[in-house]
Design a protein around this motif. Structure first.
Motif, PDB file in Angstrom:
ATOM      1  N   PRO A  58      -4.784 -11.768   5.123  1.00  0.00           N
ATOM      2  CA  PRO A  58      -5.924 -10.994   4.639  1.00  0.00           C
ATOM      3  C   PRO A  58      -6.434 -11.547   3.310  1.00  0.00           C
ATOM      4  N   ASP A  72     -11.769 -10.647   4.526  1.00  0.00           N
ATOM      5  CA  ASP A  72     -11.690  -9.300   5.082  1.00  0.00           C
ATOM      6  C   ASP A  72     -12.514  -8.312   4.274  1.00  0.00           C
ATOM      7  N   ARG A  87      -4.662  -1.708   6.921  1.00  0.00           N
ATOM      8  CA  ARG A  87      -5.255  -2.106   8.198  1.00  0.00           C
ATOM      9  C   ARG A  87      -4.486  -3.275   8.811  1.00  0.00           C
ATOM     10  N   ALA A  88      -4.051  -4.201   7.964  1.00  0.00           N
ATOM     11  CA  ALA A  88      -3.327  -5.367   8.480  1.00  0.00           C
ATOM     12  C   ALA A  88      -1.987  -4.957   9.089  1.00  0.00           C
ATOM     13  N   ARG A  89      -1.340  -3.965   8.486  1.00  0.00           N
ATOM     14  CA  ARG A  89      -0.016  -3.558   8.947  1.00  0.00           C
ATOM     15  C   ARG A  89      -0.069  -2.424   9.961  1.00  0.00           C
ATOM     16  N   ALA A 124      -2.404  -1.684  12.494  1.00  0.00           N
ATOM     17  CA  ALA A 124      -3.409  -1.808  13.546  1.00  0.00           C
ATOM     18  C   ALA A 124      -3.164  -0.812  14.668  1.00  0.00           C
ATOM     19  N   HIS A 170       0.000  -7.670  17.918  1.00  0.00           N
ATOM     20  CA  HIS A 170      -1.156  -8.054  17.095  1.00  0.00           C
ATOM     21  C   HIS A 170      -1.634  -9.454  17.487  1.00  0.00           C
ATOM     22  N   THR A 221      -8.940 -12.378  12.104  1.00  0.00           N
ATOM     23  CA  THR A 221      -8.488 -11.741  10.878  1.00  0.00           C
ATOM     24  C   THR A 221      -8.037 -10.327  11.232  1.00  0.00           C
ATOM     25  N   SER A 222      -7.356  -9.661  10.304  1.00  0.00           N
ATOM     26  CA  SER A 222      -6.877  -8.310  10.573  1.00  0.00           C
ATOM     27  C   SER A 222      -8.031  -7.359  10.858  1.00  0.00           C
ATOM     28  N   ARG A 223      -9.149  -7.527  10.134  1.00  0.00           N
ATOM     29  CA  ARG A 223     -10.314  -6.664  10.364  1.00  0.00           C
ATOM     30  C   ARG A 223     -10.928  -6.940  11.726  1.00  0.00           C
ATOM     31  N   PHE A 248      -9.424  -8.059  14.348  1.00  0.00           N
ATOM     32  CA  PHE A 248      -8.521  -7.514  15.358  1.00  0.00           C
ATOM     33  C   PHE A 248      -8.696  -6.002  15.480  1.00  0.00           C
ATOM     34  N   ASP A 249      -8.701  -5.310  14.348  1.00  0.00           N
ATOM     35  CA  ASP A 249      -8.846  -3.860  14.360  1.00  0.00           C
ATOM     36  C   ASP A 249     -10.163  -3.439  15.012  1.00  0.00           C
TER      37      ASP A 249
END
Length: 230
Positions: free
Chosen positions: A75, A97, A119-121, A123, A145, A157-159, A161-162
């Motif tokens: 992130p 992000d 958000r990264a952890r 999801a 993930h 990216t984590s965002r 993915f979410d």
């Protein structure tokens, strides 16, 4: 275990203030002053999050973010003294992000860090649990993930993915940009262009033809919805 955060800023005062606030929240913080060193450290031992200034000596922040994205889904919150929307959009398109424009409130930045890490952890909480989401050649493993298309790993990216998982959990339901900011980003306020940029990046990665999107479609006057292909 404390979260490792790499703060990259060539202004020692800014880096010191940011580090102090993040350390108060229990994070372990390292500071570097140029893009080349930041990239070397991040690629050798990826941090849990990077706070990255846009204007850096040796290697600029956009290049650092781009190169990091090629290897790890770390992130990134980008710091920029540039106020034009195009500069923020370029940063998001590169893979950041989130972004914070200088001058900024250190406490606000600390809250943004907490939000991105959450958000990264978490999801699974955003996307409605664990499990596997399938749509033809697109497979999203929420627990792992991980996203694959045609069997090939898709780097998100984590965002990203979410956002993808949230839309797939709610097929054929139209969401406004403000609703997505609230549900995926956890923001009650913010720049809707953040959502627009993330949708554009997602389309490039999951659509058969990003110029004519069939999965993540625009609902004119409203926002976006997910249309399963299978």
């Amino acid at each position: 275990m404390s979260t490792r955060i790499l703060v990259v800023d060539d202004d020692p005062t800014v880096a010191e203030v940011v580090a102090r606030y993040l350390e108060r929240d229990g994070h372990h913080v390292e500071c570097v002053g140029d893009g080349a060193e930041a990239l070397r450290r991040a690629l050798a031992d990826p941090p849990d999050l990077m706070v990255l200034d846009l204007m850096l000596p040796k290697v600029d922040g956009l290049h650092v973010c781009r190169k990091l994205r090629e290897r790890w889904p770390v992130p990134v919150i980008m710091l920029t003294a540039l106020g034009e929307e195009i500069d923020r959009v370029v940063g998001l398109e590169t893979g950041a992000d989130d972004y914070v424009t200088k001058p900024f409130s250190p406490r606000e930045l600390a809250l943004r860090v907490q939000s991105v890490l959450r958000r990264a952890r978490g999801a699974a909480a955003v996307t409605g649990g664990t499990g596997v989401l399938r749509d033809g050649d697109l497979v999203v493993d929420v627990g792992a993930h991980e996203v694959r298309r045609d069997g090939e790993l898709v780097m998100l990216t984590s965002r990203e993915f979410d956002l993808l998982a949230y839309l797939m959990r709610n097929p054929r339901q139209a969401f406004s940009r403000a609703a997505l900011l609230d549900q995926v980003w956890g923001w009650s306020f913010g720049d809707s262009s953040t959502v627009t940029v993330h949708v554009r990046r997602l389309r490039e990665k999951v659509e058969p033809d990003p110029t004519a999107p069939r999965r993540i479609v625009t609902v004119w006057g409203v926002g976006y919805r997910y249309e399963p292909l299978s």
